[in-house]
Scaffold this active site. Structure first.
Site, PDB file in Angstrom:
ATOM      1  N   LYS A   1      23.430   1.537 -32.434  1.00 33.60           N
ATOM      2  CA  LYS A   1      24.249   2.508 -32.452  1.00 33.60           C
ATOM      3  C   LYS A   1      24.814   2.775 -31.387  1.00 33.60           C
ATOM      4  O   LYS A   1      25.761   3.750 -31.249  1.00 33.60           O
ATOM      5  CB  LYS A   1      23.509   3.678 -33.329  1.00 33.60           C
TER       6      LYS A   1
HETATM    7  C1  LIG Z   1      20.804   2.701 -38.277  1.00 35.95           C
HETATM    8  C2  LIG Z   1      20.130   1.615 -38.389  1.00 35.95           C
HETATM    9  C3  LIG Z   1      20.448   0.533 -39.353  1.00 35.95           C
HETATM   10  C4  LIG Z   1      21.294   0.868 -40.424  1.00 35.95           C
HETATM   11  O1  LIG Z   1      22.485   0.588 -40.244  1.00 35.95           O
HETATM   12  P1  LIG Z   1      23.633   1.105 -41.232  1.00 35.95           P
HETATM   13  O2  LIG Z   1      25.057   1.252 -40.403  1.00 35.95           O
HETATM   14  O3  LIG Z   1      23.184   2.486 -41.605  1.00 35.95           O
HETATM   15  O4  LIG Z   1      23.828   0.283 -42.453  1.00 35.95           O
HETATM   16  C5  LIG Z   1      19.474  -0.834 -39.228  1.00 35.95           C
HETATM   17  N1  LIG Z   1      18.797  -0.870 -38.179  1.00 35.95           N
HETATM   18  C6  LIG Z   1      18.542   0.066 -37.129  1.00 35.95           C
HETATM   19  C7  LIG Z   1      17.500  -0.438 -36.384  1.00 35.95           C
HETATM   20  C8  LIG Z   1      19.240   1.267 -37.159  1.00 35.95           C
HETATM   21  O5  LIG Z   1      19.078   2.056 -36.097  1.00 35.95           O
END
Ligand SMILES: *Cc1c(COP(=O)(O)O)cnc(C)c1O
Length: 433
Positions: free
Chosen positions: A107
Site C-alpha cells: 500500500k
Molecule cells: C490491503 C492488503 C491486501 C489486500 O489488497 P486489496 O487491494 O484490498 O485486495 C492484501 N495483503 C496485505 C498485506 C494488505 O495490506
C-alpha cells in the site's frame, strides 16, 4: 483523461475531480475512459529499464494528458524510492516482494503516489484538503506515511481502540505534524461508518473540503499497475516465453484490478488468481456466478478480512458484467487459518522462504493451479514481521527489520473519541482545514 462512474458511463469527470472526490456522486467507482496499449518497443526494452523509468511510461498512459511530463516524472520517481524485487522461491514460483517501502506493505506505492498527485492537483486549484481514512491496520500506516509532511493536506486516521497490533498502531500514531490519529472506542465498522457519515454531511462539507484515501481512489489503485510490469521484466528470457500466472492475495480487490489493467495495456499475463482467506465472496462468485457480500470474519491474514470487496464493481465493469469473460482470466482460491499456518511452515522448511499470512495464500494457490511449463508470480503484499505475533506462533522468533523497530521506539500520540458522530464532527470542525 476522462473518468466515468461504474454506476453510469455518462457520469464523467476530469482526473482532478476523480482524485479529489474519490467516489462518484452516484456512489460508483471511477474508471479511466481508455486503457491504451503500450507500444511493442516498450516491451522489447523493458528489461533494460529501471523500475522508475518503466513506471513513468506506464503513468503517462493515465496521467500524461493532465500532468506535464516533468511534474509527473517527479511524482513517479519520488513515489518509487524503493524496489520491488522478484525472488525465486522454487523451480517455477517467484515472490514479488512489495514490502520494501516505508511501512513494509504494497500500500506504500498507492499511498505515496496519491499524496504526491493530490498535492500537485491542489496546487493547481490553490486548495487545501482533509483526508479521512478508516483503518484496521495497514491502510492507515501507508496513507499516513505517504502523506506525512505533504503541504496543504491534513490526514485523519480513524482506528478501533485495542483492535490493531502495537506495531501497526505505532506506524500511524507517532508521526504528528499533519497526521492526526483518532482512537475510536468501537469497531473498524464504526470507524468506517463515521467516515461515510462525514462524506454525506453537507453541513460539514460546506465548511471543510474532505476526501478519502482508500483503494477506491483512482490515484491509489492505478499506480499499483507499475509493479506488475516490473515483475514481468525481472523474469528470464526463457520464463518470459512461457505462460505467466499471477496470484494476488485479495481483500478489496484494488491490487488485482490494477494487475488486470496492466494486462489490458499489453502485459502478457496469462491468468490471475484471486487468493482469499475464509472471507471467500470472490472465490464463491468465481465458482458459482453469484455475488453474495456478507459480514467479514476475523482471520490471521487480516488485511484480507473483507466481506464486500469495494473494487468488485471495477472487475465487473472491465468485463461487461460477464461471468464467463471473468472466469476466462480469473480464478479463485481460499484458505483457512489452519491451512495458512501449514503453508507458512512448509514454505519455510522446504524452500527456506518466509511468507507472511497473506502471501502464503498466493504461493499455495500457484502450487495448485500451475500447469507444466507455466511460471507463477505471487504478490508478497507485506513483510512477515508486520504480523510478528502470528508469525512467532508458527515459526518461533522472527527478525524485526530496523525500519519497523524505529517506529516502536517513538511515542504514540492519538486523540481518544467515542463512536458517536457528533463527537467526531466537533473535532473535525476544530482542527480540519
Ligand atoms: C490491503 C492488503 C491486501 C489486500 O489488497 P486489496 O487491494 O484490498 O485486495 C492484501 N495483503 C496485505 C498485506 C494488505 O495490506
Amino acid at each position: 483523461m476522462i473518468f466515468y462512474s461504474t454506476e453510469n458511463k455518462n457520469n464523467k469527470v476530469t482526473l482532478s475531480q476523480a482524485v479529489i472526490q474519490g467516489l462518484a456522486d452516484d456512489k460508483g467507482l471511477f474508471m479511466p475512459e481508455k486503457i491504451k496499449a503500450l507500444p511493442a518497443s516498450f516491451f522489447e526494452n523493458i528489461s533494460s529499464m529501471s523500475f522508475q523509468e518503466m513506471a513513468f511510461e506506464v503513468a503517462k498512459n493515465f496521467f500524461g494528458e493532465d500532468i506535464p511530463e516533468e511534474a509527473l516524472k517527479d511524482i513517479v520517481y519520488d513515489t518509487l524510492s524503493f524496489d520491488t524485487p522478484l525472488v525465486k522461491v522454487n523451480e517455477n514460483i517467484h515472490s514479488l516482494e512489495l514490502f520494501h517501502g516505508p511501512t513494509l506493505a504494497f500500500k506504500d506505492v498507492g499511498g505515496r503516489f496519491m499524496a504526491r498527485i493530490l498535492r500537485y492537483l491542489l496546487n493547481e486549484e490553490k486548495e487545501n484538503v482533509n483526508v479521512l481514512v478508516a483503518t484496521s491496520g495497514d491502510t492507515g500506516s501507508a496513507v499516513a506515511n505517504g502523506f506525512y509532511e505533504v503541504d496543504g493536506i491534513k490526514v485523519f486516521v480513524l482506528y478501533p481502540k485495542g483492535k490493531v497490533s502495537n506495531l501497526q498502531e505505532k506506524q500511524f500514531t507517532t508521526l504528528g505534524q499533519n497526521i492526526t490519529a483518532l482512537e475510536i472506542d468501537g469497531t473498524f465498522d464504526d470507524c468506517q461508518a463515521l467516515v461515510k457519515e462525514a462524506f454525506m454531511d453537507q453541513d460539514l462539507k460546506s465548511r471543510h473540503k474532505l476526501t478519502s484515501a482508500n483503494s477506491i481512489n483512482v490515484a491509489r489503485f492505478l499506480p499499483q499497475a507499475f509493479y506488475y510490469f516490473h515483475a514481468w521484466a525481472q523474469l528470464s528470457a526463457e520464463e518470459k516465453a512461457k505462460e505467466v500466472v499471477v496470484s494476488v492475495p485479495s481483500g478489496n480487490l484494488g491490487n488485482i484490478t490494477a494487475g488486470i489493467i496492466a494486462q489490458q495495456m499489453g502485459l502478457p499475463i496469462h491468468r490471475f488468481i484471486a487468493a482469499n482467506n475464509e472471507n471467500d465472496v470472490v472465490y464463491e462468485y468465481i465458482q458459482t456466478g453469484e455475488y453474495k457480500p456478507r459480514r467479514s470474519v476475523e482471520t490471521i491474514a487480516n488485511a484480507m478480512d473483507v466481506g464486500a470487496p469495494s473494487n468488485f464493481a471495477r472487475v465487473l465493469d472491465l468485463y461487461q458484467h460477464d461471468h464467463k469473460k471473468i472466469t476466462a482470466i480469473l480464478e479463485g482460491a481460499r484458505y483457512s487459518d489452519q491451512e495458512i499456518r501449514e503453508i507458512i511452515l512448509r514454505v519455510a522448511k522446504d524452500h527456506n522462504y518466509i511468507c507472511d499470512p497473506h502471501g502464503a495464500t498466493g504461493f499455495a494457490s500457484l502450487e495448485t493451479a500451475l500447469k507444466e511449463d507455466q511460471v507463477g508470480i505471487f504478490l508478497e503484499t507485506a513483510h512477515p514481521a508486520k504480523f510478528n505475533e502470528t508469525m512467532e506462533d508458527i515459526l518461533g522468533d522472527i527478525e524485526i527489520p530496523e525500519k519497523l523497530k524505529a517506529f516502536l521506539n517513538k511515542e504514540k500520540k492519538s486523540i481518544a473519541l467515542s463512536n458517536q458522530y457528533n463527537d467526531f464532527k466537533t473535532l473535525i470542525d476544530q482542527i480540519a482545514f
